[in-house]
Scaffold this motif. Structure first.
Motif, short mmCIF file in Angstrom:
data_model
loop_
_atom_site.label_atom_id
_atom_site.label_comp_id
_atom_site.label_asym_id
_atom_site.label_seq_id
_atom_site.Cartn_x
_atom_site.Cartn_y
_atom_site.Cartn_z
N ALA A 197 0.83 -1.21 0.00
CA ALA A 197 0.00 0.00 0.00
C ALA A 197 0.87 1.26 0.00
O ALA A 197 0.57 2.23 -0.72
N SER A 198 1.93 1.26 0.77
CA SER A 198 2.83 2.42 0.81
C SER A 198 3.51 2.64 -0.54
O SER A 198 3.65 3.77 -1.00
N LEU A 199 3.92 1.54 -1.16
CA LEU A 199 4.57 1.64 -2.47
C LEU A 199 3.60 2.19 -3.52
O LEU A 199 3.99 2.99 -4.38
N ILE A 200 2.35 1.76 -3.45
CA ILE A 200 1.36 2.20 -4.43
C ILE A 200 1.06 3.68 -4.26
O ILE A 200 1.07 4.45 -5.23
N VAL A 201 0.80 4.09 -3.04
CA VAL A 201 0.45 5.49 -2.78
C VAL A 201 1.57 6.43 -3.21
O VAL A 201 1.33 7.52 -3.75
N SER A 202 2.81 6.00 -3.01
CA SER A 202 3.96 6.85 -3.36
C SER A 202 4.28 6.81 -4.85
O SER A 202 5.17 7.54 -5.30
N PRO A 261 -13.44 2.87 -1.97
CA PRO A 261 -12.77 4.07 -2.47
C PRO A 261 -11.81 4.64 -1.43
O PRO A 261 -12.08 4.61 -0.24
N ARG A 262 -10.66 5.13 -1.90
CA ARG A 262 -9.66 5.73 -1.02
C ARG A 262 -9.28 7.10 -1.56
O ARG A 262 -9.30 7.32 -2.79
N ASP A 263 -8.92 8.00 -0.67
CA ASP A 263 -8.55 9.34 -1.11
C ASP A 263 -7.07 9.46 -1.45
O ASP A 263 -6.59 10.54 -1.80
#
Length: 310
Positions: A230-235, A248-250
């Motif tokens: 999740a951290s890799l995706i968001v970044s 859904p996520r912001d």
């Protein structure tokens, strides 16, 4: 040496895992300890039970005979223990599941249906491990997913009910990823991205690799657990397959893949004739989770899915 239940359990673990290393990890013992135990069992039975090969272990004809007798004995013993505990402590429902957004709603419905039943939940990355536990009487029901092209090893004595024959796997990416501007993403648009998968999930990496091969793609792959992923995706460092029921996520975009190249089959496993009501509650909970995810709800509508009918 006299054979004990733990010896039979070790033999079945080796056969199911296909290697001493994997079986030792599942049993929580060291590989040398399990190897020594296997040699003692073989001496006691006066025959070789497994062929040790470079790629792992496989049962000999004699080993298959012993395993054929051991499995029902283990199942009967587990059932005896489960029935004795149920009689001593009242009704109980032991649930096993791979990760799913439907779990909270499922548990809520089960509690509403049988408020006096003690419910326990075990979430595990390995669908095969959950199926083995259900067959052995350590779990009453198991909700698992089977990656397309990577069949699960279903033990004898289990009844399977299909919740979804083919659930598409969507893809998650950072909000500023160029592909996030599209409602549906082509796999080729993600060929230059790093993909992250959890190698502990049965069949996930193999399934993704097959899809890449069919598309003629060779993207870089990072192996990571869900939290790290999740951290890799968001970044923006990676993209990843994800369940279509993901809410859904912001901080993350979730999109369907064109042609639905990645898919899983959703199954509920029980012992024959037991806990049939759990399936109806699970289906209702899964429906709620699906309707709560707009991209998946739209996908189901396009398919004319019966899941949309209450």
């Amino acid at each position: 040496m006299e054979l004990e239940v733990r010896h039979l359990r070790a033999l079945c673990a080796i056969a199911d895992a296909g290697s001493l290393h994997k079986a030792a990890r599942q049993l929580g013992v060291s590989q040398p300890s399990l190897t020594t135990q296997l040699r003692r069992i073989e001496r006691a039975l006066e025959g070789e039970l497994f062929l040790r090969e470079r790629t792992g272990c496989r049962p000999t004809p004699f080993g298959r005979t012993v395993l054929g007798r051991a499995r029902p004995l283990l199942a009967d013993m587990a059932a005896l223990v489960a029935e004795a505990r149920a009689a001593a402590h009242g009704p109980r429902l032991r649930i096993g599941s791979t990760a799913s957004r439907a779990l909270p709603g499922w548990l809520r419905r089960l509690h509403r249906r049988a408020p006096d039943t003690e419910t326990t939940l075990l979430v595990d990355l390995s669908a095969n491990a959950l199926l083995r536990m259900t067959a052995a009487g350590q779990l009453d029901v198991a909700f698992v997913h089977e990656v397309e092209g990577s069949p699960l090893r279903v033990p004898d004595g289990l009844e399977l009910r299909v919740l979804m024959e083919r659930e598409p796997q969507f893809v998650s990416m950072s909000l500023d990823h160029p592909a996030a501007r599209s409602a549906v993403v082509e796999l080729e648009d993600l060929a230059g991205d790093r993909w992250t998968v959890d190698p502990s999930v049965d069949g996930e990496w193999d399934g993704l690799r097959r899809v890449f091969a069919r598309a003629g793609l060779t993207p870089q792959v990072l192996h990571a657990d869900y939290h790290t992923a999740a951290s890799l995706i968001v970044s923006g460092e990676a993209v990843a397959p994800c369940q279509p029921t993901s809410g859904p996520r912001d901080d993350m975009a979730i999109r369907p893949l064109l042609g639905d190249p990645l898919a899983v089959r959703l199954l509920l496993a029980t012992r024959p004739g037991e806990h049939t009501e759990a399936y109806d509650d699970l289906r209702a909970a899964y429906r709620d989770a699906a309707l709560g995810a707009p991209p998946y709800r739209a996908w189901l509508s396009r398919q004319g899915s019966s899941l949309l009918v209450a």
